[in-house]
Design an enzyme around this catalytic site. Structure first.
Site, mmCIF file in Angstrom:
data_model
loop_
_atom_site.group_PDB
_atom_site.id
_atom_site.type_symbol
_atom_site.label_atom_id
_atom_site.label_comp_id
_atom_site.label_asym_id
_atom_site.label_seq_id
_atom_site.Cartn_x
_atom_site.Cartn_y
_atom_site.Cartn_z
ATOM 1 C CG MET A 1 -1.881 -1.220 1.180
ATOM 2 S SD MET A 1 -3.425 -0.962 2.064
ATOM 3 C CE MET A 1 -2.831 -0.758 3.720
ATOM 4 C CG LEU B 1 7.274 1.346 -1.049
ATOM 5 C CD1 LEU B 1 7.991 1.040 -2.355
ATOM 6 C CD2 LEU B 1 6.338 0.203 -0.667
ATOM 7 C CG HIS C 1 7.163 -2.196 1.845
ATOM 8 N ND1 HIS C 1 6.968 -1.053 2.581
ATOM 9 C CD2 HIS C 1 6.001 -2.877 1.886
ATOM 10 C CE1 HIS C 1 5.730 -1.041 3.046
ATOM 11 N NE2 HIS C 1 5.120 -2.132 2.651
ATOM 12 C CD GLN D 1 -6.062 -3.619 2.932
ATOM 13 O OE1 GLN D 1 -5.969 -4.048 1.790
ATOM 14 N NE2 GLN D 1 -5.104 -3.801 3.833
ATOM 15 C CE LYS E 1 4.051 -4.306 9.953
ATOM 16 N NZ LYS E 1 2.622 -4.123 10.263
ATOM 17 C CG MET F 1 11.431 -1.639 9.588
ATOM 18 S SD MET F 1 12.414 -0.884 8.319
ATOM 19 C CE MET F 1 13.966 -0.758 9.192
ATOM 20 C CB SER F 2 4.706 -0.635 10.419
ATOM 21 O OG SER F 2 3.418 -0.159 10.120
ATOM 22 C CB SER F 3 3.349 2.121 5.825
ATOM 23 O OG SER F 3 3.894 1.204 4.910
ATOM 24 N NE ARG F 4 -1.621 0.467 9.908
ATOM 25 C CZ ARG F 4 -2.839 0.890 9.679
ATOM 26 N NH1 ARG F 4 -3.282 1.959 10.295
ATOM 27 N NH2 ARG F 4 -3.632 0.252 8.842
#
Ligand code: PAF
Length: 278
Positions: free
Chosen positions: A30, A33, A37, A61, A149, A184-187
């Site tokens: 989504m 990155l 990713h 979603q 994750k 690691m997360s886009s959030r």
């Protein structure tokens, strides 16, 4: 790197590659990155003739309009990163291209989408299943790469592929973590300075909870984890021990049974998840 925005030209691009006997690897994302990713992309580039990434913030979603509105969107930076990583094409349609109308089809994954994320985000996994099916149909990958994750999401997609006979091999790559352990997360981009420091305690709590499995009762481990997170200013939504294949929640730990410890928390208004295999 090819930038593909509409379905017809994307299908033509894929068909040309397939006719030339090339294998297609897909990294669905989504956007926003990060190194997690890019780790999937480098594996995809190494293992396939053609590496394709998709970037699409999938509205169906999200069960919370604010979460959807606040989801980071960084398309220009993302495409530059993908190009540097050796990706051959990026499919980045807009919402109207993916959904001329809100889909009528919905998917039910039994217990898998009723527990954990499914309990707190009703409809989320149906939306994931629908968009991943669309991406598989449009991009026809031989192999698709996802991150551990989103452990529950991986099991959902595995079920989708098994039940609907998608000819796609699935790869689940290890979680990539920051130096202080935060997954690691886009959030993470939405965390302010203080929240970012607090967020390091999520993985520390997971590790210390995992160490205590089999020594203390899981209910006690959970209470102590919640209290520790609260001291760090983090609100626990759930901490669960579950069967690694079915996600059936477990009251007691057995070293012989492959299981997973999963957590969801709020750091300020940012919801983060993480997990550890035990
Ligand atoms: O994990 C994600 O980024 C998304 O859930 C996915 C698999 C790309 C579907 O929108």
């Amino acid at each position: 790197m090819q930038i593909l925005k509409d379905v017809a030209s994307t299908r033509r691009f894929i068909q040309t590659q397939k006719q030339a006997g090339k294998t297609i690897g897909l990294v669905p994302t989504m956007g926003a990155l990060h190194a997690g990713h890019l780790n999937l992309v480098s594996q995809c580039v190494a293992e396939n003739n053609v590496a394709v990434a998709s970037i699409f913030v999938n509205p169906i979603q999200f069960n919370n309009a604010t979460d959807l509105a606040k989801y980071p969107r960084t398309l220009a930076a993302d495409t530059a990163l993908l190009k540097d990583a050796g990706c051959h094409a990026v499919f980045c349609p807009d919402a109207e291209t993916m959904y001329q109308h809100k889909p009528i089809v919905s998917l039910d994954f039994g217990l898998l989408d009723k527990v954990l994320e499914g309990e707190f985000r009703p409809g989320h996994f149906s939306g994931v299943g629908v968009v991943v099916s669309k991406l598989f149909n449009i991009l026809q990958p031989d192999v698709a790469y996802f991150g551990q994750k989103d452990f529950q999401q991986f099991l959902i997609i595995k079920q989708l592929v098994d039940d609907l006979n998608f000819p796609v091999k699935l790869i689940c790559a290890d979680i990539v973590r920051e130096a202080d352990g935060l997954a690691m997360s886009s959030r993470n981009q939405r965390l302010n300075h203080e929240a970012r420091i607090q967020a390091a305690s999520i993985y520390k709590m997971l590790q210390s909870s995992a160490r205590q499995l089999g020594i203390k009762n899981f209910e006690v481990i959970k209470q102590e984890a919640e209290a520790e997170l609260e001291r760090q200013g983090i609100r626990l939504e759930y901490l669960a021990l579950a069967d690694r294949h079915t996600l059936k929640t477990l009251e007691t730990f057995s070293p012989a049974a492959p299981s997973v410890l999963l957590v969801a928390v709020y750091v300020g208004d940012v919801r983060l998840i993480d997990n550890i295999l035990v």
